[in-house]
Design a protein around this motif. Structure first.
Motif, PDB file in Angstrom:
ATOM      1  N   GLY C 224       9.364   0.216   3.821  1.00  0.00           N
ATOM      2  CA  GLY C 224       8.739  -0.277   5.042  1.00  0.00           C
ATOM      3  C   GLY C 224       9.604  -1.242   5.813  1.00  0.00           C
ATOM      4  N   GLY C 225       9.022  -2.404   6.100  1.00  0.00           N
ATOM      5  CA  GLY C 225       9.753  -3.494   6.723  1.00  0.00           C
ATOM      6  C   GLY C 225      10.210  -3.217   8.128  1.00  0.00           C
ATOM      7  N   VAL C 226      11.192  -4.010   8.572  1.00  0.00           N
ATOM      8  CA  VAL C 226      11.736  -3.871   9.915  1.00  0.00           C
ATOM      9  C   VAL C 226      12.279  -2.465  10.170  1.00  0.00           C
ATOM     10  CG1 VAL C 226      13.669  -4.631  11.366  1.00  0.00           C
ATOM     11  CG2 VAL C 226      12.116  -6.323  10.369  1.00  0.00           C
ATOM     12  N   PRO C 227      13.030  -1.856   9.234  1.00  0.00           N
ATOM     13  CA  PRO C 227      13.538  -0.509   9.540  1.00  0.00           C
ATOM     14  C   PRO C 227      12.430   0.493   9.882  1.00  0.00           C
ATOM     15  CG  PRO C 227      14.760  -1.427   7.697  1.00  0.00           C
ATOM     16  CD  PRO C 227      13.614  -2.385   7.985  1.00  0.00           C
ATOM     17  N   LYS C 228      11.336   0.472   9.154  1.00  0.00           N
ATOM     18  CA  LYS C 228      10.238   1.400   9.440  1.00  0.00           C
ATOM     19  C   LYS C 228       9.679   1.158  10.833  1.00  0.00           C
ATOM     20  CE  LYS C 228       5.466   2.572   8.107  1.00  0.00           C
ATOM     21  NZ  LYS C 228       4.385   2.452   7.116  1.00  0.00           N
ATOM     22  N   HIS C 229       9.397  -0.084  11.131  1.00  0.00           N
ATOM     23  CA  HIS C 229       8.771  -0.376  12.417  1.00  0.00           C
ATOM     24  C   HIS C 229       9.711  -0.081  13.572  1.00  0.00           C
ATOM     25  CE1 HIS C 229       7.135  -2.844  15.747  1.00  0.00           C
ATOM     26  NE2 HIS C 229       6.036  -2.269  15.319  1.00  0.00           N
ATOM     27  N   MET C 249       5.646   2.354  -1.360  1.00  0.00           N
ATOM     28  CA  MET C 249       4.944   1.815  -2.514  1.00  0.00           C
ATOM     29  C   MET C 249       3.857   0.829  -2.084  1.00  0.00           C
ATOM     30  SD  MET C 249       5.144   2.392  -5.733  1.00  0.00           S
ATOM     31  CE  MET C 249       5.979   2.116  -7.304  1.00  0.00           C
ATOM     32  N   ASP C 250       3.980   0.263  -0.899  1.00  0.00           N
ATOM     33  CA  ASP C 250       3.014  -0.741  -0.453  1.00  0.00           C
ATOM     34  C   ASP C 250       1.674  -0.092  -0.155  1.00  0.00           C
ATOM     35  OD1 ASP C 250       5.178  -2.344  -0.597  1.00  0.00           O
ATOM     36  OD2 ASP C 250       5.492  -2.492   1.559  1.00  0.00           O
ATOM     37  N   ARG C 251       0.638  -0.905  -0.201  1.00  0.00           N
ATOM     38  CA  ARG C 251      -0.685  -0.390   0.117  1.00  0.00           C
ATOM     39  C   ARG C 251      -1.132  -0.912   1.473  1.00  0.00           C
ATOM     40  NH1 ARG C 251      -4.438  -1.822  -4.625  1.00  0.00           N
ATOM     41  NH2 ARG C 251      -5.997  -1.059  -3.135  1.00  0.00           N
ATOM     42  N   SER C 252      -2.179  -0.343   1.992  1.00  0.00           N
ATOM     43  CA  SER C 252      -2.509  -0.586   3.400  1.00  0.00           C
ATOM     44  C   SER C 252      -3.488  -1.720   3.648  1.00  0.00           C
ATOM     45  CB  SER C 252      -3.093   0.694   4.010  1.00  0.00           C
ATOM     46  OG  SER C 252      -4.361   0.966   3.435  1.00  0.00           O
ATOM     47  N   GLU C 253      -4.232  -2.149   2.644  1.00  0.00           N
ATOM     48  CA  GLU C 253      -5.407  -2.985   2.908  1.00  0.00           C
ATOM     49  C   GLU C 253      -5.118  -4.334   3.558  1.00  0.00           C
ATOM     50  OE1 GLU C 253      -4.948  -1.298   0.176  1.00  0.00           O
ATOM     51  OE2 GLU C 253      -6.718  -0.050  -0.131  1.00  0.00           O
ATOM     52  N   ALA C 254      -3.976  -4.945   3.251  1.00  0.00           N
ATOM     53  CA  ALA C 254      -3.706  -6.250   3.837  1.00  0.00           C
ATOM     54  C   ALA C 254      -3.107  -6.140   5.234  1.00  0.00           C
ATOM     55  CB  ALA C 254      -2.792  -7.074   2.925  1.00  0.00           C
ATOM     56  N   LEU C 257       2.616  -3.576   8.053  1.00  0.00           N
ATOM     57  CA  LEU C 257       3.153  -2.340   8.605  1.00  0.00           C
ATOM     58  C   LEU C 257       3.789  -1.507   7.500  1.00  0.00           C
ATOM     59  CD1 LEU C 257       5.872  -0.884   9.999  1.00  0.00           C
ATOM     60  CD2 LEU C 257       3.634  -0.642  11.045  1.00  0.00           C
ATOM     61  N   SER C 258       4.385  -2.169   6.521  1.00  0.00           N
ATOM     62  CA  SER C 258       5.038  -1.446   5.425  1.00  0.00           C
ATOM     63  C   SER C 258       4.079  -0.492   4.722  1.00  0.00           C
ATOM     64  CB  SER C 258       5.604  -2.437   4.395  1.00  0.00           C
ATOM     65  OG  SER C 258       6.600  -3.245   4.975  1.00  0.00           O
ATOM     66  N   GLY C 259       2.839  -0.902   4.576  1.00  0.00           N
ATOM     67  CA  GLY C 259       1.874  -0.083   3.865  1.00  0.00           C
ATOM     68  C   GLY C 259       1.005   0.778   4.764  1.00  0.00           C
ATOM     69  N   ALA C 260       1.240   0.724   6.058  1.00  0.00           N
ATOM     70  CA  ALA C 260       0.355   1.439   6.988  1.00  0.00           C
ATOM     71  C   ALA C 260       0.542   2.947   6.902  1.00  0.00           C
ATOM     72  CB  ALA C 260       0.631   0.963   8.411  1.00  0.00           C
ATOM     73  N   PRO C 261      -0.552   3.679   6.944  1.00  0.00           N
ATOM     74  CA  PRO C 261      -0.440   5.136   7.015  1.00  0.00           C
ATOM     75  C   PRO C 261       0.222   5.538   8.334  1.00  0.00           C
ATOM     76  CG  PRO C 261      -2.731   4.439   7.333  1.00  0.00           C
ATOM     77  CD  PRO C 261      -1.946   3.221   6.961  1.00  0.00           C
ATOM     78  N   LEU C 262       0.926   6.656   8.333  1.00  0.00           N
ATOM     79  CA  LEU C 262       1.603   7.105   9.561  1.00  0.00           C
ATOM     80  C   LEU C 262       0.605   7.395  10.669  1.00  0.00           C
ATOM     81  CD1 LEU C 262       4.405   9.340   8.022  1.00  0.00           C
ATOM     82  CD2 LEU C 262       4.724   7.258   9.360  1.00  0.00           C
ATOM     83  N   GLU C 263      -0.600   7.755  10.279  1.00  0.00           N
ATOM     84  CA  GLU C 263      -1.610   8.082  11.285  1.00  0.00           C
ATOM     85  C   GLU C 263      -1.876   6.890  12.204  1.00  0.00           C
ATOM     86  OE1 GLU C 263      -1.629   8.974   8.161  1.00  0.00           O
ATOM     87  OE2 GLU C 263      -1.493  11.135   8.439  1.00  0.00           O
ATOM     88  N   GLU C 264      -1.724   5.680  11.662  1.00  0.00           N
ATOM     89  CA  GLU C 264      -1.931   4.496  12.500  1.00  0.00           C
ATOM     90  C   GLU C 264      -0.901   4.443  13.633  1.00  0.00           C
ATOM     91  OE1 GLU C 264      -1.852   0.207  10.925  1.00  0.00           O
ATOM     92  OE2 GLU C 264      -3.818   0.955  10.338  1.00  0.00           O
TER      93      GLU C 264
END
Lengths: 296, 296, 296, 296
Positions: C224-229, C249-254, C257-264
């Motif tokens: 995730g992180g900056v590269p993903k965003h 590996m991150d989860r979305s609940e908190a 962005l690292s854990g966000a589903p691509l659909e978001e």
């Protein structure tokens, strides 16, 4: 020492609850107690500079006033965060908001988990940030990122704004990844016809001065990413932080820095060999208010 | 509705903190508020039977008195848990303990994360449970698991014991996986020379009677595993629970029931179509005391 | 369609294994198959520019040649990564290494999970990067981050180097958070006595040109992180990516962005409404080699 | 030893891929290699009895044939699983299925993540299991759980059925939590008018005989819960397993046994002091087929 069992009472104070967790002393409850105690010590140590690192949508998630209050009260001496959190601060400073329940007729745009945003708020954001960029660059063309944010703060009237409170109290905000945000997008559009150079390296001199003049350094790390790493790495030339608490949701197995235990920072001289370090696993919008209320 | 920003004050009460989380209303903080509100409603609804499901080392982790108090105060009408939690309750009822800091000279045996146990405590456990088994089986040879636990409770003097409090208040404890524990190990050794049949099916009749006589059913689900599934599945013949909160650390992607969102229970008639359901992600030793203190 | 059951055979090929996962079609196995199929389509679509985002210690973790091969073979048209991954690439380019088993006498410095590094390798790194910085700045003082990395690539001889292969094939590397790394530390020390301005904004013009000239855009997001965003956000002005796979590996609940589903990303116009998106949960050092071997 | 970098080739075999992961040797890739190597050793050690523990929806998720093949080929000597996995096996043995894509007109009932089930399949299940219960109990009223499952296996014709293959090859299936499943629900209804006692304790004698007659014991642990604990705990009287691999998604911080590292089992004498233990974090529907294909 024996695990004592917690007792929950009607009308109890947060401090009492955290003390009960300390009597248990193990698992998450034990960590919350230890983090609370360490945070309290960090706040009481007037020779310790406290750096707050914040990643994830904490401003959009309702923690804007908490951070602003820490700035107003002089409890933190530096803030390291993402361009997104600064964008969310400005969005509200300009009259916009974040929403958990849009009204009929609202045109929603992107959402972050269960936090919604409105198109019109981003339109206002674009208009206002553009005016600020014009004003800032009227007399100067090269800024460090910290200087740039500091300048923005001078143009904000909202007393709850993190950026304004940082500027007013002369507390630096470092945002090494600021470009990766809606602010970055506006900068891109602005620099298509205007000159502005954000020097990515320059802040390190300012930050290293702050680090070297600190008798001791403590870190509050909310979430991971660039803010976490930058905060810890900034102290590498003095052998690392003296104390740190981190609240993270990521896990460690895949090796991401975001999920790394603080103890790993010791091997990189980003935390002193005898530093006090506490990690609590969970959601920062729950755990930081809880720990802060216990530590105050 | 707009995300309001939380304010943390010196000396604030847990209820006030949870209300601040409700003003934010999103992410983990929003979930804590919703869970607290729903738990409060569940406790106030005197026609609702509340089932508490507990997996993970919550007794060893300092939550024994919290559960015992809920039993004493009549706030829960059934407890569904693992053999391990019952073992940990007995270990303490017999004078032993769980430790976060052993003394020099202590002979430690297994640990659960940062919770340590002592060999001598398990020796006392074995001796005492053996006597109870002898007493219980002197007049009877076949028990349902619930009946068996109920009988054990008659032999305990520790006023803080979960098993004793359940027995005294005639609240059933269901532990379908009881065999998978130190109690199970003792049962195995005892039945090498003695007759005792624990009927794995029999409790379902008792549980279904309780389910059918309930006007409404609420569930508090701490952790996953067999207790979570058994609790939800017990209500399938009446179309599911009317309300539930769950506090879990597992994630949903690999399909484990432990990590499943409560909404999935609706598709199996384990939660009513119009049921109120709140999931909070995190460590139950932190979150349940917080939510309970807010709900009382 | 029915879940078909996988069959595992002695000597089977990776493609066959992934096809078996496709016959199952659900949970993680189903996602691996879908990601493999989508990646294969992305590689075969010659009007699609593929952006690879890489966060986490993937170079140190053994994936350096995989990335270099993708660059050599023209399979990716842009690389977005962290300063840490570039540092690890240079560390090896300069003769150093990453170790899972140090020899007696080795002076180890920091470790990342089970990956160890040696002090002497960092000493060589410092010496060599300093010479490169001197060479690069002899004729020029202001660079965008991409230009700066490109220049470094000209000074590397190691044929396996990611930076060299990117430079040689004229594939841009974007590293908006480069300062947050050992390279950043060297830049700080270098700029204490030398002039060098890394313009944080400038790359957005280059990147947006690349985005606008792309018929279609696909993204491979590792971590995730900056590269993903940054990768997703770079496409916002054309309405988002057309296809993306992410391994996280991150989860979305908190809300990170690292854990966000691509659909978001769709709600932010960072993924087209009709884009093909596949998320696989797990460790990228396992899953990307598996998916890539299936897709080639 | 240095981290070598993986190379991915067109048409490569799974074994080759896993060997590449071994050359890297760190993070998830390194663990996959170590688990594969250990599994291969376990299969080749003819004096080692291998116990397979399976929790989570692995049968519904496409792994039914993999398990059946292990039973047919004599690669495992005991299976420990949940009532749910046995239910899913029977659902298919009776002609029903699990679906990732229902057809129009299908009446779907509950789903597990992205796995769907049909009402009509459960109706057939109820009808058929009832007949089997009637047949089984015509001559006998008390069974251990293992005996009960073994008897069911005699009534199944589907050659792919796990239960049938276990019965045919005389490999015990232990399911201490069987009651917590659709089979349990049918048992409850059946025992309202019929006599049947499932003795929860009885299997421990059979299992302990198997444990004591084993020269060595290895465990393959897929998911956590009761099956994981029961598998490890069954070996406590001989000092624990000699070798084990586990594939889990849960994390360890909240103390659940499901997320516990195997090393913790050593402190409970559930794994020998010199046992070989490998944990891989991730989705078992991806990782077990990968590791198995590499180990065969």
């Amino acid at each position: 020492m024996r695990v004592q069992h917690m007792t929950i009472k009607n009308g109890m104070k947060v401090k009492e609850l955290v003390n009960e967790m300390g009597r248990a002393g193990v698992l998450g409850a034990g960590r919350v107690y230890k983090a609370t105690k360490l945070l309290s010590e960090m706040f009481q140590d007037h020779e310790m500079n406290v750096f707050l690192s914040m990643a994830g949508p904490l401003v959009a998630g309702g923690m804007r006033n908490i951070i602003s209050d820490l700035l107003k009260e002089g409890k933190i001496q530096a803030l390291i965060t993402s361009g997104a959190n600064l964008t969310h601060d400005l969005l509200e400073a300009f009259g916009g908001g974040h929403y958990h329940d849009l009204q009929p007729g609202d045109v929603k745009v992107g959402h972050i988990k269960d936090i919604y945003t409105k198109t019109e708020d981003f339109e206002v954001f674009e208009e206002k940030i553009l005016k600020i960029l014009e004003s800032i660059t009227s007399t100067r063309r090269i800024f460090s990122i910290r200087e740039f944010i500091h300048e923005i703060g001078k143009h904000i009237e909202d007393e709850d704004s993190i950026i304004k409170n940082a500027t007013d109290n002369n507390i630096p905000i470092y945002a090494p990844g600021i470009i990766d945000s809606m602010i970055g997008l506006q900068l891109w559009m602005f620099t298509q016809e205007n000159q502005l150079c954000l020097d990515a390296v320059a802040d390190m001199h300012h930050l290293s001065d702050l680090v070297f003049e600190s008798e001791r350094i403590g870190a509050i790390i909310l979430g991971g990413g660039v803010p976490k790493h930058y905060t810890l790495a900034s102290t590498i030339l003095r052998g690392g932080v003296d104390a740190a608490i981190q609240i993270i949701m990521d896990r460690s197995e895949a090796g991401s820095l975001s999920g790394a235990p603080l103890e790993e920072a010791r091997t990189w001289a980003k935390a002193q060999a005898d530093s006090k370090l506490v990690t609590v696993i969970g959601d920062a919008t729950i755990l930081f208010p809880l720990i802060l209320a216990g530590a105050l």
